[in-house]
Design a protein around this motif. Structure first.
Motif, mmCIF file in Angstrom:
data_model
loop_
_atom_site.group_PDB
_atom_site.id
_atom_site.type_symbol
_atom_site.label_atom_id
_atom_site.label_comp_id
_atom_site.label_asym_id
_atom_site.label_seq_id
_atom_site.Cartn_x
_atom_site.Cartn_y
_atom_site.Cartn_z
ATOM 1 N N GLU A 57 -1.940 -12.346 -2.205
ATOM 2 C CA GLU A 57 -3.318 -12.783 -1.906
ATOM 3 C C GLU A 57 -3.657 -14.029 -2.720
ATOM 4 N N LEU A 87 -6.176 -9.048 -6.763
ATOM 5 C CA LEU A 87 -4.978 -9.390 -7.530
ATOM 6 C C LEU A 87 -3.741 -9.346 -6.651
ATOM 7 N N ARG A 114 -11.721 -1.629 9.541
ATOM 8 C CA ARG A 114 -10.503 -1.626 8.717
ATOM 9 C C ARG A 114 -9.400 -2.486 9.325
ATOM 10 N N GLU A 132 -2.798 11.334 0.373
ATOM 11 C CA GLU A 132 -2.449 11.452 1.789
ATOM 12 C C GLU A 132 -2.309 12.937 2.096
ATOM 13 N N TYR A 142 -4.961 3.396 11.799
ATOM 14 C CA TYR A 142 -6.150 4.261 11.794
ATOM 15 C C TYR A 142 -6.584 4.732 13.177
ATOM 16 N N GLU A 182 0.872 -1.184 0.000
ATOM 17 C CA GLU A 182 0.000 0.000 0.000
ATOM 18 C C GLU A 182 0.906 1.230 0.000
ATOM 19 N N ARG A 199 0.399 -7.592 -3.148
ATOM 20 C CA ARG A 199 0.006 -8.372 -1.967
ATOM 21 C C ARG A 199 -0.090 -9.844 -2.359
#
Ligand code: HAM
Length: 423
Positions: free
Chosen positions: A116, A123, A263, A132, A268, A83, A114
């Motif tokens: 995954e 993906l 999340r 940001e 966060y 990320e 990632r």
């Protein structure tokens, strides 16, 4: 026969026709992002693994299961970026934006990685458009509303139908600690019956139990949270969340408060959000984000100064899925040079390109007819024919491929002629 190679699982080639669609989306994105004062930042594709561990959290699924470590650089501990937030905050501090600007608004567009289990919309290499906003001036409910408005504005610009915004507040870092203790005490009564995933999340990030999809865990969560409208936040956090909601209402942005939205990343605090869209199947989040007021400190920022930070990322592949198929734009060519011998065409094609006119030609000996076919296939607007007669007269026959009208033009005037004809 030797093995044929295929694109790695969970990745895909973006072929030339699709690249034009990506280019169009990126151009629209840059226009909108710049209108909110965001500046583009490009960080490396990999970072120290420790950066991701400290920011996303040791127990997050991304760090635990999905980091793709670089084998050649194992000793130094590098991983492909899963990320963009961690790297942007790292760069923000490394390049002293914290000392020079009250608020820095960045955006990035690029691939993330990632490990995954691939499925529709999920993906191993995917692409994000991220924002940001970080700084001393960043702890304001107006900024939350602005960032949310920007995410929705982008999705509207991309033609995503009926995006749904869900928001929640996790409270301040101190609130999170109290709530974790409260959740552990309440959910702990049912711990042995929770799913395996939740049992293992219990110590590391008990918040994740709230968004577990397991039916029994859902029931337990409803029982525990039943009497509450949301997480038990402190008064100041609740006030902050209310001002975010009021500001969004004033901007006429539709949203839904979702008390179980938590999340999966540790950084966060306060506002978190997710945007879902139709047509995505089970991976229905087209974008997500939230506030991370402690991350600048956690990554080495000045402990005495209060920084705020908030951002989001939209998944580009999911944007395309949610926006439905649009006809790919066609790349056209200004001129295709047709000649008996490549050497006659070569210098002229190069001269045209240097003058800003796109040009192409064939290299192998081929009939005029097949060269004209190629001009057609490449969507050339003009064919520039250099036959023997034309070469002798230092001229070319210029054929408009749409109207079939042909004119003889002296080579010394050819650029001027084409510039006019193409404008
Ligand atoms: P995230 O929820 O992990 O957040 O990812 C944001 C978006 O990236 C998702 O909503 C989805 O559209 C897309 N995405 C994530 N994983 C995949 C995947 N495996 N395949 C395809 N698309 C995917 C973040 O990444 C945070 N950094 C967002 C953020 C920025 N928070 C604050 N600032």
């Amino acid at each position: 026969m030797d093995k044929k190679f295929a694109v790695p699982r969970g990745t895909s080639d973006i072929l030339p026709d699709r690249v034009l669609l990506w280019e169009r989306l990126e151009t629209a994105a840059r226009r909108v992002l710049k209108s909110y004062g965001c500046r583009e930042i490009r960080t490396p594709m990999y970072e120290e693994t420790a950066l991701f561990k400290r920011s996303l959290g040791q127990t997050s699924d991304i760090v635990n299961k999905q980091l793709l470590a670089l084998a050649a650089a194992k000793e130094e501990g590098y991983a492909l970026r899963p990320e963009g937030t961690a790297a942007v905050v790292r760069s923000y501090l490394e390049n002293s934006f914290d000392k020079n600007e009250l608020l820095s608004k960045f955006f990035y567009i690029g691939p993330m990685f990632r490990g995954e289990r691939p499925q529709k919309g999920r993906l191993r290499q995917f692409h994000q458009i991220g924002v940001e906003a970080i700084g001393i001036d960043g702890a304001s409910a107006f900024l939350d509303a602005e960032i949310l408005a920007l995410a929705m504005h982008l999705l509207e610009e991309f033609g995503v139908q009926g995006p749904k915004l869900k928001i929640n507040s996790l409270g301040s870092r101190e609130d999170k600690e109290h709530i974790s203790a409260w959740l552990r005490a309440e959910l702990g009564k049912y711990k042995s019956d929770l799913c395996e995933n939740c049992r293992s999340r219990f110590e590391g990030n008990v918040f994740r139990v709230l968004d577990c999809k397991n039916e029994f865990c859902k029931k337990v969560v409803r029982a525990v949270m039943g009497g509450q409208k949301g997480l038990p936040l402190s008064e100041s956090s609740l006030d902050y969340f209310k001002s975010v909601q009021n500001t969004l209402e004033n901007l006429k942005i539709n949203f839904e408060v979702s008390p179980y939205l938590v999340r999966g990343l540790d950084y966060y605090t306060h506002t978190v959000f997710e945007i879902t869209a139709q047509g995505l199947g089970s991976q229905d989040a087209v974008g997500a984000g939230g506030r991370y007021d402690r991350l600048v400190h956690d990554l080495g920022g000045d402990g005495k100064t209060k920084f705020g930070g908030i951002g989001f990322a939209l998944g580009i592949e999911r944007i395309f899925l949610a926006a439905g198929d649009t006809a790919a734009p066609v790349q056209s060519l200004d001129v295709f040079v047709v000649a008996t011998q490549a050497q006659d065409a070569f210098g002229l094609a190069q001269q045209l390109r240097r003058a800003g006119i796109s040009a192409d030609m064939g290299f192998s000996a081929a009939s005029f007819k097949s060269q004209m076919n190629r001009a057609n296939k490449l969507n050339a607007r003009f064919a520039l024919i250099l036959g023997e007669e034309e070469l002798k007269n230092k001229s070319a026959a210029v054929k408009n491929m749409q109207t079939s009208v042909q004119e003889i033009v002296a080579l010394e005037n050819i650029i001027e002629y084409l510039r006019k004809a193409l404008s």
